[in-house]
Motif scaffolding. Structure first.
Motif, PDB file in Angstrom:
ATOM      1  N   PRO A  10       2.289  12.380   1.178  1.00 47.78           N
ATOM      2  CA  PRO A  10       1.871  11.435   0.093  1.00 47.78           C
ATOM      3  C   PRO A  10       0.568  10.712   0.379  1.00 47.78           C
ATOM      4  CG  PRO A  10       3.872  10.484   0.950  1.00 47.78           C
ATOM      5  CD  PRO A  10       3.574  11.973   1.526  1.00 47.78           C
ATOM      6  N   PHE A  11      -0.242  10.689  -0.631  1.00 44.81           N
ATOM      7  CA  PHE A  11      -1.531   9.723  -0.138  1.00 44.81           C
ATOM      8  C   PHE A  11      -1.200   8.518  -0.839  1.00 44.81           C
ATOM      9  CE2 PHE A  11      -5.489   8.255  -1.857  1.00 44.81           C
ATOM     10  CZ  PHE A  11      -6.383   8.028  -0.883  1.00 44.81           C
ATOM     11  N   THR A  12      -1.628   7.410   0.124  1.00 45.60           N
ATOM     12  CA  THR A  12      -1.115   5.950  -0.216  1.00 45.60           C
ATOM     13  C   THR A  12      -2.388   5.096   0.256  1.00 45.60           C
ATOM     14  OG1 THR A  12       0.083   5.493   1.835  1.00 45.60           O
ATOM     15  CG2 THR A  12       1.464   6.284   0.274  1.00 45.60           C
ATOM     16  N   LEU A  13      -2.139   3.853  -0.025  1.00 44.77           N
ATOM     17  CA  LEU A  13      -3.226   2.715   0.571  1.00 44.77           C
ATOM     18  C   LEU A  13      -2.890   2.190   1.969  1.00 44.77           C
ATOM     19  CD1 LEU A  13      -4.588   1.186  -2.796  1.00 44.77           C
ATOM     20  CD2 LEU A  13      -5.627   3.038  -1.456  1.00 44.77           C
ATOM     21  N   GLN A  14      -1.913   2.517   2.444  1.00 43.26           N
ATOM     22  CA  GLN A  14      -1.588   2.004   3.645  1.00 43.26           C
ATOM     23  C   GLN A  14      -2.747   2.171   4.582  1.00 43.26           C
ATOM     24  OE1 GLN A  14       1.783   4.778   3.893  1.00 43.26           O
ATOM     25  NE2 GLN A  14       3.182   3.259   4.684  1.00 43.26           N
ATOM     26  N   PHE A  15      -3.150   3.439   4.882  1.00 41.68           N
ATOM     27  CA  PHE A  15      -4.226   3.825   5.680  1.00 41.68           C
ATOM     28  C   PHE A  15      -5.357   2.487   5.447  1.00 41.68           C
ATOM     29  CE2 PHE A  15      -8.238   5.793   6.886  1.00 41.68           C
ATOM     30  CZ  PHE A  15      -7.843   6.120   8.422  1.00 41.68           C
ATOM     31  N   LEU A  16      -5.834   2.080   4.067  1.00 45.01           N
ATOM     32  CA  LEU A  16      -6.805   1.101   4.000  1.00 45.01           C
ATOM     33  C   LEU A  16      -6.148   0.001   4.681  1.00 45.01           C
ATOM     34  CD1 LEU A  16      -9.650   0.103   2.583  1.00 45.01           C
ATOM     35  CD2 LEU A  16      -8.065  -0.491   0.593  1.00 45.01           C
ATOM     36  N   PHE A  17      -5.427  -0.579   4.346  1.00 41.65           N
ATOM     37  CA  PHE A  17      -4.824  -1.929   4.919  1.00 41.65           C
ATOM     38  C   PHE A  17      -4.513  -1.956   6.504  1.00 41.65           C
ATOM     39  CE2 PHE A  17      -3.391  -2.220   0.563  1.00 41.65           C
ATOM     40  CZ  PHE A  17      -4.128  -2.965   0.162  1.00 41.65           C
ATOM     41  N   THR A  18      -4.012  -0.825   6.931  1.00 41.21           N
ATOM     42  CA  THR A  18      -4.062  -0.544   8.509  1.00 41.21           C
ATOM     43  C   THR A  18      -5.428  -0.705   9.328  1.00 41.21           C
ATOM     44  OG1 THR A  18      -4.131   1.884   8.782  1.00 41.21           O
ATOM     45  CG2 THR A  18      -1.824   0.487   8.464  1.00 41.21           C
ATOM     46  N   MET A  19      -6.563   0.021   8.417  1.00 39.84           N
ATOM     47  CA  MET A  19      -7.765  -0.221   9.173  1.00 39.84           C
ATOM     48  C   MET A  19      -8.352  -1.535   8.978  1.00 39.84           C
ATOM     49  SD  MET A  19      -8.550   2.740  10.424  1.00 39.84           S
ATOM     50  CE  MET A  19      -6.744   2.903  11.080  1.00 39.84           C
ATOM     51  N   LEU A  20      -8.028  -2.006   7.864  1.00 42.39           N
ATOM     52  CA  LEU A  20      -8.717  -3.640   7.581  1.00 42.39           C
ATOM     53  C   LEU A  20      -8.122  -4.528   8.521  1.00 42.39           C
ATOM     54  CD1 LEU A  20      -8.881  -3.703   3.694  1.00 42.39           C
ATOM     55  CD2 LEU A  20     -10.758  -3.822   5.524  1.00 42.39           C
ATOM     56  N   ALA A  21      -6.820  -4.206   8.836  1.00 41.91           N
ATOM     57  CA  ALA A  21      -5.930  -5.015   9.877  1.00 41.91           C
ATOM     58  C   ALA A  21      -6.546  -4.917  11.165  1.00 41.91           C
ATOM     59  CB  ALA A  21      -4.601  -4.714   9.858  1.00 41.91           C
ATOM     60  N   GLY A  22      -7.051  -3.870  11.413  1.00 42.41           N
ATOM     61  CA  GLY A  22      -7.832  -3.882  12.977  1.00 42.41           C
ATOM     62  C   GLY A  22      -9.138  -4.303  12.794  1.00 42.41           C
ATOM     63  N   LEU A  23      -9.623  -3.969  11.849  1.00 45.92           N
ATOM     64  CA  LEU A  23     -11.286  -4.501  11.814  1.00 45.92           C
ATOM     65  C   LEU A  23     -11.280  -6.147  11.545  1.00 45.92           C
ATOM     66  CD1 LEU A  23     -12.931  -2.232   8.980  1.00 45.92           C
ATOM     67  CD2 LEU A  23     -12.863  -2.033  11.493  1.00 45.92           C
ATOM     68  N   LEU A  24     -10.339  -6.625  10.785  1.00 42.10           N
ATOM     69  CA  LEU A  24     -10.350  -7.930  10.537  1.00 42.10           C
ATOM     70  C   LEU A  24      -9.514  -8.996  11.699  1.00 42.10           C
ATOM     71  CD1 LEU A  24     -10.177  -8.137   6.717  1.00 42.10           C
ATOM     72  CD2 LEU A  24     -12.164  -8.131   8.115  1.00 42.10           C
ATOM     73  N   LEU A  25      -8.616  -8.450  12.178  1.00 42.10           N
ATOM     74  CA  LEU A  25      -7.815  -9.154  13.014  1.00 42.10           C
ATOM     75  C   LEU A  25      -8.026  -8.768  14.484  1.00 42.10           C
ATOM     76  CD1 LEU A  25      -4.204  -8.796  11.137  1.00 42.10           C
ATOM     77  CD2 LEU A  25      -5.978 -10.733  10.970  1.00 42.10           C
ATOM     78  N   GLY A  26      -8.691  -7.647  14.605  1.00 41.15           N
ATOM     79  CA  GLY A  26      -9.042  -7.495  16.093  1.00 41.15           C
ATOM     80  C   GLY A  26      -7.763  -6.331  16.247  1.00 41.15           C
ATOM     81  N   GLY A  27      -8.250  -5.545  17.653  1.00 41.75           N
ATOM     82  CA  GLY A  27      -7.308  -4.445  17.991  1.00 41.75           C
ATOM     83  C   GLY A  27      -5.690  -5.064  17.946  1.00 41.75           C
ATOM     84  N   GLY A  67       0.754  -1.427  -0.082  1.00 38.64           N
ATOM     85  CA  GLY A  67       0.012  -0.041   0.103  1.00 38.64           C
ATOM     86  C   GLY A  67       0.688   1.271   0.044  1.00 38.64           C
ATOM     87  N   ALA A  68       2.009   1.182   0.599  1.00 40.33           N
ATOM     88  CA  ALA A  68       2.802   2.278   0.559  1.00 40.33           C
ATOM     89  C   ALA A  68       3.262   2.835  -0.919  1.00 40.33           C
ATOM     90  CB  ALA A  68       4.106   2.190   1.295  1.00 40.33           C
ATOM     91  N   PHE A  69       3.136   1.768  -1.793  1.00 38.55           N
ATOM     92  CA  PHE A  69       3.921   2.295  -3.152  1.00 38.55           C
ATOM     93  C   PHE A  69       2.539   2.529  -4.047  1.00 38.55           C
ATOM     94  CE2 PHE A  69       7.199  -0.214  -0.978  1.00 38.55           C
ATOM     95  CZ  PHE A  69       8.282   0.773  -1.153  1.00 38.55           C
ATOM     96  N   ILE A  70       1.281   2.202  -3.658  1.00 40.48           N
ATOM     97  CA  ILE A  70       0.423   2.596  -4.304  1.00 40.48           C
ATOM     98  C   ILE A  70      -0.283   3.879  -3.846  1.00 40.48           C
ATOM     99  CG2 ILE A  70      -1.939   1.976  -5.153  1.00 40.48           C
ATOM    100  CD1 ILE A  70      -1.408  -0.964  -4.276  1.00 40.48           C
ATOM    101  N   ARG A  71       0.325   4.949  -4.735  1.00 35.35           N
ATOM    102  CA  ARG A  71       0.236   6.303  -4.224  1.00 35.35           C
ATOM    103  C   ARG A  71      -0.169   7.303  -5.266  1.00 35.35           C
ATOM    104  NH1 ARG A  71       6.303   7.597  -2.543  1.00 35.35           N
ATOM    105  NH2 ARG A  71       6.912   5.565  -3.403  1.00 35.35           N
ATOM    106  N   ILE A  72      -0.926   8.427  -4.642  1.00 35.16           N
ATOM    107  CA  ILE A  72      -1.256   9.334  -5.400  1.00 35.16           C
ATOM    108  C   ILE A  72      -0.419  10.659  -5.037  1.00 35.16           C
ATOM    109  CG2 ILE A  72      -3.063  11.048  -6.053  1.00 35.16           C
ATOM    110  CD1 ILE A  72      -5.099   8.644  -5.390  1.00 35.16           C
ATOM    111  N   PRO A  73       0.260  11.593  -5.926  1.00 43.25           N
ATOM    112  CA  PRO A  73       1.275  12.518  -5.591  1.00 43.25           C
ATOM    113  C   PRO A  73       0.404  13.751  -4.927  1.00 43.25           C
ATOM    114  CG  PRO A  73       1.404  12.130  -7.957  1.00 43.25           C
ATOM    115  CD  PRO A  73       0.337  10.852  -7.304  1.00 43.25           C
ATOM    116  N   VAL A  74       0.681  13.907  -3.639  1.00 43.48           N
ATOM    117  CA  VAL A  74       0.236  15.207  -3.205  1.00 43.48           C
ATOM    118  C   VAL A  74       1.276  15.890  -2.620  1.00 43.48           C
ATOM    119  CG1 VAL A  74      -1.330  16.118  -1.322  1.00 43.48           C
ATOM    120  CG2 VAL A  74      -2.084  14.120  -2.675  1.00 43.48           C
TER     121      VAL A  74
END
Length: 184
Positions: A31-48, A20-27
């Protein structure tokens, strides 16, 4: 067997965060990356606990020198102004997972609330760290309005969409994972 599955899932999410760090939109600035998506999914799916541990594994791998962060890796990365967002990812993943998994079948509203609280944590820590590094380490300083514009306003619309996407994905995937655990 359950511990092995947890370890594999944690490793999978650590790898997804790195990708996700390498899937980015230059700002500019942050930088805007997909890291945030995967960190939130980690919490949701694996638990805190396991969600935060997967982010912590990702952070350790990056700090050990593998270039898994958006702009490289290594221990010196802690002096990058954007490192605070990475710290925020770990804490937010824990909080998101803890809130979302308080009930067996979390509602979409609960998942959205957990993700938006995670978003608040990431941006609060990220912006504070950015300001501290620019002011005290780099020595360039950054005005509050400039910080707010570049480190929040330009990036947050995409992350709001990622919060919504993660909530919908979580709503669909949490019951599948829970069913799998119950069948053991």
């Amino acid at each position: 067997m359950g511990n092995t599955k947890n370890l594999v899932r944690m490793a999978l999410f650590a790898a997804l965060i790195a990708v996700g760090a390498f899937i980015r939109i230059p700002v500019p600035v942050c930088p805007f990356t997909l890291q945030f998506l995967f960190t939130m999914l980690a919490g949701l799916l694996l638990g805190g606990k396991y969600g935060a541990l997967s982010v912590l594994v990702y952070l350790c791998v990056g700090l050990l020198g593998l270039p898994v962060f958006a702009d490289g890796g290594g221990i010196g990365y802690v002096f990058q102004p954007t490192f605070g967002y990475l710290i925020g990812f770990c804490i937010a993943s824990y909080v998101t997972g803890a809130i979302a998994n308080r009930t067996a079948q979390p509602s979409l509203k609960r998942l959205l609330g957990a993700n938006f609280l995670g978003l608040l944590i990431v941006y609060a820590l990220g912006m504070l760290y950015y300001w501290l590094i620019c002011t005290f380490y780099v020595g360039t300083g950054i005005g509050i309005w400039t910080l707010f514009l570049y480190c929040f306003l330009l990036a947050v619309p995409g992350d709001i969409l990622l919060c919504i996407l993660a909530a919908f994905l979580g709503k669909r995937l949490i019951p599948i994972l829970r069913k799998e655990r119950a069948e053991k």
